[in-house]
Design an enzyme around this catalytic site. Structure first.
Site, PDB file in Angstrom:
ATOM      1  N   ASN A   1     -42.823-101.891  16.585  1.00 22.19           N
ATOM      2  CA  ASN A   1     -42.675-102.939  15.574  1.00 22.19           C
ATOM      3  C   ASN A   1     -43.064-104.303  16.117  1.00 22.19           C
ATOM      4  O   ASN A   1     -43.705-105.108  15.424  1.00 22.19           O
ATOM      5  CB  ASN A   1     -41.237-102.974  15.063  1.00 22.19           C
ATOM      6  CG  ASN A   1     -40.889-101.777  14.195  1.00 22.19           C
ATOM      7  OD1 ASN A   1     -41.760-100.993  13.830  1.00 22.19           O
ATOM      8  ND2 ASN A   1     -39.622-101.626  13.871  1.00 22.19           N
TER       9      ASN A   1
ATOM     10  N   ARG B   1     -51.919 -94.679   2.229  1.00 24.90           N
ATOM     11  CA  ARG B   1     -51.778 -94.034   3.545  1.00 24.90           C
ATOM     12  C   ARG B   1     -51.510 -92.557   3.266  1.00 24.90           C
ATOM     13  O   ARG B   1     -50.505 -92.210   2.660  1.00 24.90           O
ATOM     14  CB  ARG B   1     -50.612 -94.619   4.342  1.00 24.90           C
ATOM     15  CG  ARG B   1     -50.698 -96.114   4.584  1.00 24.90           C
ATOM     16  CD  ARG B   1     -49.544 -96.571   5.486  1.00 24.90           C
ATOM     17  NE  ARG B   1     -49.366 -98.003   5.452  1.00 24.90           N
ATOM     18  CZ  ARG B   1     -50.063 -98.879   6.157  1.00 24.90           C
ATOM     19  NH1 ARG B   1     -51.001 -98.439   6.975  1.00 24.90           N
ATOM     20  NH2 ARG B   1     -49.820-100.175   6.071  1.00 24.90           N
TER      21      ARG B   1
ATOM     22  N   ARG C   1     -53.392-101.452   6.280  1.00 22.50           N
ATOM     23  CA  ARG C   1     -53.409-101.930   7.662  1.00 22.50           C
ATOM     24  C   ARG C   1     -53.138-100.821   8.679  1.00 22.50           C
ATOM     25  O   ARG C   1     -52.170-100.073   8.559  1.00 22.50           O
ATOM     26  CB  ARG C   1     -52.375-103.048   7.826  1.00 22.50           C
ATOM     27  CG  ARG C   1     -52.384-103.714   9.190  1.00 22.50           C
ATOM     28  CD  ARG C   1     -51.426-104.874   9.221  1.00 22.50           C
ATOM     29  NE  ARG C   1     -51.880-105.961   8.371  1.00 22.50           N
ATOM     30  CZ  ARG C   1     -51.053-106.810   7.742  1.00 22.50           C
ATOM     31  NH1 ARG C   1     -49.751-106.656   7.844  1.00 22.50           N
ATOM     32  NH2 ARG C   1     -51.541-107.792   7.013  1.00 22.50           N
TER      33      ARG C   1
ATOM     34  N   HIS D   1     -52.028-100.688  -4.117  1.00 22.45           N
ATOM     35  CA  HIS D   1     -50.840-100.182  -3.447  1.00 22.45           C
ATOM     36  C   HIS D   1     -50.028 -99.246  -4.341  1.00 22.45           C
ATOM     37  O   HIS D   1     -49.078 -98.617  -3.892  1.00 22.45           O
ATOM     38  CB  HIS D   1     -49.980-101.375  -2.993  1.00 22.45           C
ATOM     39  CG  HIS D   1     -48.897-101.038  -2.032  1.00 22.45           C
ATOM     40  ND1 HIS D   1     -47.557-101.100  -2.353  1.00 22.45           N
ATOM     41  CD2 HIS D   1     -48.936-100.629  -0.740  1.00 22.45           C
ATOM     42  CE1 HIS D   1     -46.828-100.755  -1.312  1.00 22.45           C
ATOM     43  NE2 HIS D   1     -47.635-100.454  -0.318  1.00 22.45           N
TER      44      HIS D   1
ATOM     45  N   TYR E   1     -39.234 -90.964   5.500  1.00 24.07           N
ATOM     46  CA  TYR E   1     -38.962 -92.126   4.654  1.00 24.07           C
ATOM     47  C   TYR E   1     -38.229 -91.669   3.393  1.00 24.07           C
ATOM     48  O   TYR E   1     -38.514 -90.604   2.852  1.00 24.07           O
ATOM     49  CB  TYR E   1     -40.254 -92.813   4.201  1.00 24.07           C
ATOM     50  CG  TYR E   1     -41.106 -93.439   5.271  1.00 24.07           C
ATOM     51  CD1 TYR E   1     -40.814 -93.301   6.623  1.00 24.07           C
ATOM     52  CD2 TYR E   1     -42.228 -94.185   4.925  1.00 24.07           C
ATOM     53  CE1 TYR E   1     -41.614 -93.872   7.597  1.00 24.07           C
ATOM     54  CE2 TYR E   1     -43.041 -94.775   5.887  1.00 24.07           C
ATOM     55  CZ  TYR E   1     -42.733 -94.602   7.219  1.00 24.07           C
ATOM     56  OH  TYR E   1     -43.532 -95.173   8.172  1.00 24.07           O
TER      57      TYR E   1
ATOM     58  N   ARG F   1     -33.845-103.589   3.197  1.00 19.93           N
ATOM     59  CA  ARG F   1     -33.933-103.023   4.547  1.00 19.93           C
ATOM     60  C   ARG F   1     -34.383-104.042   5.583  1.00 19.93           C
ATOM     61  O   ARG F   1     -33.822-104.147   6.663  1.00 19.93           O
ATOM     62  CB  ARG F   1     -34.907-101.841   4.557  1.00 19.93           C
ATOM     63  CG  ARG F   1     -35.006-101.128   5.899  1.00 19.93           C
ATOM     64  CD  ARG F   1     -36.239-100.256   5.957  1.00 19.93           C
ATOM     65  NE  ARG F   1     -37.457-101.021   6.169  1.00 19.93           N
ATOM     66  CZ  ARG F   1     -38.661-100.674   5.718  1.00 19.93           C
ATOM     67  NH1 ARG F   1     -38.799 -99.599   4.995  1.00 19.93           N
ATOM     68  NH2 ARG F   1     -39.706-101.422   5.981  1.00 19.93           N
TER      69      ARG F   1
ATOM     70  N   HIS G   1     -37.091 -96.629   2.118  1.00 18.46           N
ATOM     71  CA  HIS G   1     -38.371 -97.070   1.570  1.00 18.46           C
ATOM     72  C   HIS G   1     -38.376 -97.108   0.040  1.00 18.46           C
ATOM     73  O   HIS G   1     -39.343 -97.590  -0.554  1.00 18.46           O
ATOM     74  CB  HIS G   1     -39.472 -96.122   2.075  1.00 18.46           C
ATOM     75  CG  HIS G   1     -40.856 -96.652   1.958  1.00 18.46           C
ATOM     76  ND1 HIS G   1     -41.765 -96.181   1.029  1.00 18.46           N
ATOM     77  CD2 HIS G   1     -41.499 -97.624   2.642  1.00 18.46           C
ATOM     78  CE1 HIS G   1     -42.907 -96.824   1.155  1.00 18.46           C
ATOM     79  NE2 HIS G   1     -42.783 -97.708   2.127  1.00 18.46           N
TER      80      HIS G   1
END
Length: 739
Positions: free
Chosen positions: A98, A429, A459, A489, A522, A618, A646
């Protein structure tokens, strides 16, 4: 186990017991995993909304510092003995991962601002240079603490479980001989030392690569005097190497770091020279991709060029071994044009992130979470055809507690069904080896009309997405890269099927990506529906993405960048109006981040009106709860546990006419104004009630819940005298297949 002190200041995580007077006491019954929260006491409106200046910078936490707070909470999990030992180690390594991205993107952006003289600030008013100084202070403290936890807590605990990381001074003679042979056969053939002299300037080093700076004495084969050399570690080799079982102490698995092997044998790379010192270092570079939409005619080609440039962006952080001499550290800082505040000395490997892959090879199930089998709804267990099941009623899945496989199976069934005419899909993704992509390729090969909107700019997944795009195009699918100025997205699938001579539409809408592996890690919601209105809206969104034309009226979905932000503000304001009229008013917002100022101000106004605002955020949260007259009716909690939270869910009491929405979007400016997002209502009353109860389960968590305080600290909730309640474990028990 040693006591590792926490950091001082506002980022210090403090453990407390859950305060009384909030949620009703709830006893967790094994046969009834559903948990409900009683009505929390809501303070009535204490003053007119106009009294407080909601633009006051003191009402906002800084986005970047809040992001760091989330990472601190992740690091805290490494000390939590409720987690299995190897999972605790994984949390410590995730902290490193991270931080890498934080420096590559967020710190790099701030440094770019400073270089341009841009003093634009966020809602909190901090100037970029001031913020960089605060980030440096916090990260230095936390990185020191991270290595202290690794060296003094986790490594001894691993050794107690017969897992040992051997340091150079601990190698036995037999191990030394094996390591020397490994070095000569596996490392020497692929290592490339680089001497530094006028004809060999300082090399361009790849982002986050492991390197050594070596001090040399003597003369080489060409008569050149020794000085400095750079020794890049081969990127093709693992950073942790397991020793053969016969060289390990009985019943032990033992490992050595690649960095230790290179350090121990650096002299062999420079024959005839004397190695005076060898010190590992790692440079983190700016990895953000920047493309001007007006300058790009071919997004895929432009992106390929940017990906090459990413490996050699400007430096933003230098990590060195803690024993590296000051003059060598200063030399490296000068080469990378960095300041002293950008230097991080570490007591251990500088590339901890690369250890993550090594953990996967450890066969110690006793030191990991117990595996589980995701559950399936009854509707999917009864019907042979997914189309038949979905046509009967909407199906809501809660991953990872319930399986992601029905989403893959639906697409696979569609690819092979002769009655299916067309499939449309968004991919953000999805993974390099994806069952979703395999099914889309099969569908296109079978002659179906397949349209895939791939977001190339997801990304750090750009290269995978470029490869997926090529593969789909070769199969005959229509591949679209979305809208240049807006990342796609939204998580949507649309299937057109001929049934009884008419066309019927099916859709999938989700809060998470089409990625089977992350669906096991997730928490996300998936809705499988044949609702005509929802499917028509999904079809319209795909038309907007693939064609050109003005935004069409969309009936049921909320759609960014067009209606989502405006409607969310309106729904929050509607709840405030109910409170002003003396009615019960409550909202529950669950998302990853809350940073958008206008949404924060809407929540402040709702709190002032007396709305009970429960926020489950979160990560980043710029809203300051508990401020008298502004946010005293707002509570913010962060859940950090086995699974990455998530789900994005927005629940409004609405004077008893409750509305529950799931979404791909967070409460951030980028999601509201710069991305294509969707939020979908749960039209089935039982499904909406189920999700509300899921949310209430999070609100009574007293094991993995951190409550945000008005001063910016997060206080971990403790069961105290109450029964321990873990929301994730409760949901796992409720939904997963019983074993």
């Amino acid at each position: 186990m040693v006591d590792v002190p926490g950091p001082a200041g506002p980022l210090a995580p403090t453990e407390i017991e859950t305060p009384g007077g909030g949620a009703d006491e709830t006893t967790l019954e094994p046969a009834a995993p559903r948990l409900n929260q009683g009505h929390a006491g809501v303070k009535p409106k204490s003053q007119p909304d106009s009294v407080a200046d909601l633009g006051d910078p003191t009402l906002y936490f800084n986005r970047e510092l809040s992001h760091l707070q989330f990472n601190v909470r992740v690091l805290e999990q490494a000390l939590d003995e409720a987690h299995p030992l190897l999972n605790r180690l994984m949390f410590l390594l995730i902290f490193s991962s991270n931080l890498d991205e934080f420096f590559e993107i967020r710190v790099a952006g701030l440094k770019h601002q400073v270089a341009l003289g841009d003093e634009t600030t966020g809602a909190d008013g901090r100037l970029p240079r001031q913020l960089l100084a605060e980030i440096s202070q916090v990260v230095h403290e936390q990185v020191d603490r991270q290595y202290q936890i690794l060296n003094e807590v986790l490594i001894p605990a691993l050794e107690a479980q017969r897992l040992r990381f051997r340091r150079r001074n601990e190698w036995t003679e037999a191990q030394q001989a094996w390591i020397r042979a490994f070095f000569e056969s596996e490392i020497v053939p692929v290592i490339s030392p680089i001497g530094l002299d006028p004809s060999h300037p300082f090399p361009r080093l790849v982002n986050k690569s492991l390197n050594f700076i070596v001090e040399l004495e003597g003369k080489d084969a060409f008569g050149r005097k020794g000085g400095l050399a750079i020794l890049p570690a081969p990127r093709s080799l693992p950073r942790v190497i397991a020793l053969p079982g016969e060289l390990c102490e009985a019943d032990f698995q033992e490992f050595v770091f690649l960095s230790s092997m290179i350090h121990a044998h650096a002299a062999e790379v420079f024959p005839g020279m004397t190695v005076r010192g060898c010190y590992q270092f790692r440079l983190t570079r700016n990895a953000d991709l920047s493309m001007d939409p007006e300058e790009v005619s071919d997004l895929a080609s432009a992106l390929r060029g940017e990906l090459l440039a990413r490996r050699y962006g400007s430096g933003v952080r230098l990590e060195v071994a803690d024993n590296c001499p000051e003059e060598l550290a200063a030399f490296l800082l000068k080469q990378f044009e960095l300041e002293q505040s950008d230097l991080y000395r570490v007591n251990g490997p500088v590339n901890l992130t690369r250890m993550i892959s090594a953990l996967g090879d450890l066969e110690r199930p006793d030191l990991r979470y117990r595996p589980f089998t995701p559950g399936l709804p009854k509707a999917l267990r009864k019907k042979a055809s997914l189309f038949e099941a979905i046509a009967g009623s909407d199906i809501l899945l809660h991953h990872p507690f319930q399986a992601f496989s029905p989403v893959e199976d639906l697409l696979r069934e569609a690819a092979r069904d002769p009655n299916v005419l067309a499939i449309k899909q968004t991919l953000y993704r999805t993974g390099a080896d994806s069952a979703i992509v395999n099914a889309l390729v099969e569908a296109a090969s079978n002659g179906k009309e397949v349209t895939v909107v791939i977001e190339l700019r997801a990304r750090f997944d750009e290269a995978d997405n470029l490869a997926l795009a090529s593969r789909l195009q070769e199969a005959g699918a229509i591949v679209i890269y979305g809208v240049m100025a807006y990342k796609t997205h939204a998580k949507m699938m649309h299937i057109v099927r001929r049934e009884r001579g008419k066309l019927r539409h099916y859709a999938h809408l989700g809060t998470g990506n089409y990625h089977a592996r992350t669906a096991r890690l997730y928490t996300d919601y998936s809705l499988l529906t044949a609702n005509a209105a929802l499917c028509a809206d999904v079809h319209k969104v795909f038309q907007q993405l693939s064609g050109m034309g003005r935004a069409q009226h969309i009936d049921r979905l909320l759609h960014a960048p067009f209606t989502l932000h405006e409607r969310l503000v309106a729904m929050i304001e509607r709840e405030a109006e109910h409170a002003r009229r003396g009615r019960r008013a409550q909202l529950i917002i669950k998302c990853n981040s809350l940073t958008e100022p206008k949404l924060i101000q809407a929540l402040y106004r709702a709190s002032q009106a007396g709305v009970e605002c429960e926020l489950i955020i979160r990560g980043m949260c710029c809203l300051r709860p508990g401020v008298p007259g502004v946010s005293e009716n707002i509570r913010v909690r962060s859940i950090i546990g086995r699974f990455l939270e998530h789900t994005r869910v927005f629940h409004f009491h609405n004077d008893g006419k409750e509305e529950t929405w799931c979404s791909s979007a967070d409460f951030m400016a980028r999601n509201m104004f710069h991305r294509v997002e969707t939020a979908f209502p749960l039209l089935d009353r039982k499904q909406a009630e189920r999700v509300r109860k899921d949310l209430e389960t999070y609100l009574v968590d007293n094991c993995q819940s951190w409550l945000l305080q008005p001063d910016g600290r997060y206080l971990k909730q403790q069961p105290g005298n109450s029964a321990p309640i873990s929301a994730q474990e409760t949901l796992l028990y409720a939904y997963a297949t019983k074993v």
